[in-house]
Design a protein around this motif. Structure first.
Motif, PDB file in Angstrom:
ATOM      1  N   ALA A   1      -4.334  -1.590  18.928  1.00 30.46           N
ATOM      2  CA  ALA A   1      -3.057  -0.870  18.859  1.00 30.46           C
ATOM      3  C   ALA A   1      -1.928  -1.853  19.150  1.00 30.46           C
ATOM      4  CB  ALA A   1      -3.040   0.256  19.883  1.00 30.46           C
ATOM      5  N   ARG A   2      -0.797  -1.612  18.526  1.00 33.73           N
ATOM      6  CA  ARG A   2       0.382  -2.417  18.834  1.00 33.73           C
ATOM      7  C   ARG A   2       0.928  -1.974  20.190  1.00 33.73           C
ATOM      8  NH1 ARG A   2       0.658  -0.981  13.421  1.00 33.73           N
ATOM      9  NH2 ARG A   2       0.697  -2.722  11.997  1.00 33.73           N
ATOM     10  N   VAL A   3       1.582  -2.882  20.885  1.00 33.44           N
ATOM     11  CA  VAL A   3       2.088  -2.596  22.230  1.00 33.44           C
ATOM     12  C   VAL A   3       3.024  -1.394  22.220  1.00 33.44           C
ATOM     13  CG1 VAL A   3       3.489  -3.505  24.127  1.00 33.44           C
ATOM     14  CG2 VAL A   3       1.790  -4.963  23.022  1.00 33.44           C
ATOM     15  N   HIS A   4       3.895  -1.295  21.229  1.00 34.04           N
ATOM     16  CA  HIS A   4       4.858  -0.187  21.209  1.00 34.04           C
ATOM     17  C   HIS A   4       4.200   1.164  20.905  1.00 34.04           C
ATOM     18  CE1 HIS A   4       4.775  -1.113  16.858  1.00 34.04           C
ATOM     19  NE2 HIS A   4       5.091   0.162  16.710  1.00 34.04           N
ATOM     20  N   GLN A   5       2.949   1.154  20.449  1.00 35.63           N
ATOM     21  CA  GLN A   5       2.239   2.407  20.186  1.00 35.63           C
ATOM     22  C   GLN A   5       1.600   2.973  21.458  1.00 35.63           C
ATOM     23  OE1 GLN A   5      -0.455   0.912  17.217  1.00 35.63           O
ATOM     24  NE2 GLN A   5       0.786   1.709  15.533  1.00 35.63           N
ATOM     25  N   MET A   6       1.470   2.152  22.472  1.00 32.01           N
ATOM     26  CA  MET A   6       0.764   2.604  23.676  1.00 32.01           C
ATOM     27  C   MET A   6       1.512   3.678  24.474  1.00 32.01           C
ATOM     28  SD  MET A   6      -2.194   1.439  23.331  1.00 32.01           S
ATOM     29  CE  MET A   6      -2.864   2.116  24.841  1.00 32.01           C
ATOM     30  N   PRO A   7       2.835   3.628  24.646  1.00 34.15           N
ATOM     31  CA  PRO A   7       3.475   4.705  25.417  1.00 34.15           C
ATOM     32  C   PRO A   7       3.224   6.113  24.861  1.00 34.15           C
ATOM     33  CG  PRO A   7       4.933   2.832  25.327  1.00 34.15           C
ATOM     34  CD  PRO A   7       3.780   2.524  24.394  1.00 34.15           C
TER      35      PRO A   7
ATOM     36  N   GLY B   1       2.900  10.138  13.334  1.00 34.88           N
ATOM     37  CA  GLY B   1       3.636   8.873  13.441  1.00 34.88           C
ATOM     38  C   GLY B   1       2.710   7.663  13.456  1.00 34.88           C
ATOM     39  N   LEU B   2       1.611   7.750  14.189  1.00 38.99           N
ATOM     40  CA  LEU B   2       0.651   6.646  14.220  1.00 38.99           C
ATOM     41  C   LEU B   2       0.036   6.420  12.837  1.00 38.99           C
ATOM     42  CD1 LEU B   2      -1.149   7.436  17.607  1.00 38.99           C
ATOM     43  CD2 LEU B   2       0.348   5.479  17.141  1.00 38.99           C
ATOM     44  N   ILE B   3      -0.315   7.492  12.162  1.00 36.85           N
ATOM     45  CA  ILE B   3      -0.912   7.376  10.826  1.00 36.85           C
ATOM     46  C   ILE B   3       0.073   6.749   9.850  1.00 36.85           C
ATOM     47  CG2 ILE B   3      -1.737   8.693   8.823  1.00 36.85           C
ATOM     48  CD1 ILE B   3      -2.901  10.720  10.866  1.00 36.85           C
ATOM     49  N   VAL B   4       1.278   7.260   9.814  1.00 34.27           N
ATOM     50  CA  VAL B   4       2.280   6.772   8.861  1.00 34.27           C
ATOM     51  C   VAL B   4       2.589   5.299   9.115  1.00 34.27           C
ATOM     52  CG1 VAL B   4       4.706   6.993   8.160  1.00 34.27           C
ATOM     53  CG2 VAL B   4       3.278   9.032   8.383  1.00 34.27           C
ATOM     54  N   GLU B   5       2.736   4.921  10.377  1.00 33.65           N
ATOM     55  CA  GLU B   5       3.025   3.520  10.673  1.00 33.65           C
ATOM     56  C   GLU B   5       1.896   2.605  10.196  1.00 33.65           C
ATOM     57  OE1 GLU B   5       4.298   0.492  14.233  1.00 33.65           O
ATOM     58  OE2 GLU B   5       3.572   2.478  14.787  1.00 33.65           O
ATOM     59  N   GLU B   6       0.667   3.008  10.418  1.00 37.41           N
ATOM     60  CA  GLU B   6      -0.458   2.176   9.985  1.00 37.41           C
ATOM     61  C   GLU B   6      -0.544   2.114   8.462  1.00 37.41           C
ATOM     62  OE1 GLU B   6      -2.293   0.136  11.928  1.00 37.41           O
ATOM     63  OE2 GLU B   6      -0.873   0.788  13.456  1.00 37.41           O
ATOM     64  N   TRP B   7      -0.286   3.212   7.773  1.00 42.99           N
ATOM     65  CA  TRP B   7      -0.295   3.182   6.300  1.00 42.99           C
ATOM     66  C   TRP B   7       0.812   2.278   5.768  1.00 42.99           C
ATOM     67  CZ3 TRP B   7      -0.985   9.091   5.122  1.00 42.99           C
ATOM     68  CH2 TRP B   7      -2.343   9.404   5.153  1.00 42.99           C
ATOM     69  N   ARG B   8       1.996   2.389   6.364  1.00 41.28           N
ATOM     70  CA  ARG B   8       3.120   1.550   5.925  1.00 41.28           C
ATOM     71  C   ARG B   8       2.829   0.078   6.169  1.00 41.28           C
ATOM     72  NH1 ARG B   8       8.715   2.699   7.653  1.00 41.28           N
ATOM     73  NH2 ARG B   8       9.116   1.403   5.866  1.00 41.28           N
ATOM     74  N   ALA B   9       2.263  -0.253   7.310  1.00 37.70           N
ATOM     75  CA  ALA B   9       1.943  -1.646   7.629  1.00 37.70           C
ATOM     76  C   ALA B   9       0.898  -2.186   6.654  1.00 37.70           C
ATOM     77  CB  ALA B   9       1.450  -1.756   9.066  1.00 37.70           C
ATOM     78  N   ARG B  10      -0.053  -1.338   6.294  1.00 41.61           N
ATOM     79  CA  ARG B  10      -1.086  -1.767   5.348  1.00 41.61           C
ATOM     80  C   ARG B  10      -0.492  -2.021   3.960  1.00 41.61           C
ATOM     81  NH1 ARG B  10      -5.530   2.455   3.868  1.00 41.61           N
ATOM     82  NH2 ARG B  10      -3.710   3.241   2.825  1.00 41.61           N
ATOM     83  N   ASP B  11       0.436  -1.156   3.533  1.00 34.75           N
ATOM     84  CA  ASP B  11       1.064  -1.293   2.227  1.00 34.75           C
ATOM     85  C   ASP B  11       1.977  -2.516   2.137  1.00 34.75           C
ATOM     86  OD1 ASP B  11      -0.253   0.939   1.360  1.00 34.75           O
ATOM     87  OD2 ASP B  11       1.460   2.286   1.592  1.00 34.75           O
ATOM     88  N   GLN B  12       2.497  -2.966   3.263  1.00 38.09           N
ATOM     89  CA  GLN B  12       3.407  -4.110   3.276  1.00 38.09           C
ATOM     90  C   GLN B  12       2.667  -5.440   3.232  1.00 38.09           C
ATOM     91  OE1 GLN B  12       5.919  -3.418   6.666  1.00 38.09           O
ATOM     92  NE2 GLN B  12       7.107  -1.833   5.620  1.00 38.09           N
ATOM     93  N   HIS B  13       1.359  -5.406   3.438  1.00 33.90           N
ATOM     94  CA  HIS B  13       0.599  -6.666   3.422  1.00 33.90           C
ATOM     95  C   HIS B  13      -0.083  -6.891   2.122  1.00 33.90           C
ATOM     96  CE1 HIS B  13       1.213  -6.311   7.767  1.00 33.90           C
ATOM     97  NE2 HIS B  13       1.114  -7.638   7.749  1.00 33.90           N
TER      98      HIS B  13
END
Length: 142
Positions: free
Chosen positions: A5-11, A130-142
């Motif tokens: 997990a990214r640090v900002h996702q932990m809170p 939010g967690l799902i969307v962020e991970e999908w977006r990060a995957r699409d950007q790579h």
């Protein structure tokens, strides 16, 4: 899919985990009367659960909540997986809210006093999505 997990996702993961773990540990010591009440509420919305013994249902729900809470707390559980599990759990709670009579004001999404506790769980859905969307977006950007 990222492994950690990214640090900002932990809170938000920690906030959701704290509430879910508290609920899971509370259900672990539920007596038969509490188990029957929770089972009765749940089977009104999800009739297929009528076949499950109330005490067994609450034990399984408790273990599921504890497992979800631990997954959210564990940084090496991918956020896509944790978010999907949290979204499913929150969707089940909101299904109770939307389909149980007396939880909402007539003809409205506004909660009654009885429905407020479950309606507030919409934030769990927001964190999961939010967690799902962020991970999908990060995957699409790579």
């Amino acid at each position: 899919m990222r492994i950690f997990a990214r640090v900002h996702q932990m809170p938000p993961r920690l906030a959701a985990a704290a509430i879910i773990l508290d609920s899971g540990f509370g259900k672990a010591t539920a007596d038969e009367q509490s188990a029957a009440a929770l089972h009765g509420l749940t089977t009104g919305t999800y009739p297929f659960l009528r076949r499950v013994d109330p005490s067994a249902f609450v034990r399984l729900l408790s273990k599921g909540e504890i497992a979800l809470g631990v997954a959210l707390l564990t940084p090496f559980v991918p956020s896509l997986l944790a978010g999907a599990a949290l979204t499913g759990f929150a969707a089940g709670l909101l299904g109770l809210y939307l389909r149980t009579p007396g939880m909402r004001e007539e003809g409205s999404l506004r909660p009654t006093k009885q429905g407020l506790d479950i309606a507030k769980d919409v934030w769990l859905l927001g964190i999961g999505v939010g967690l799902i969307v962020e991970e999908w977006r990060a995957r699409d950007q790579h």
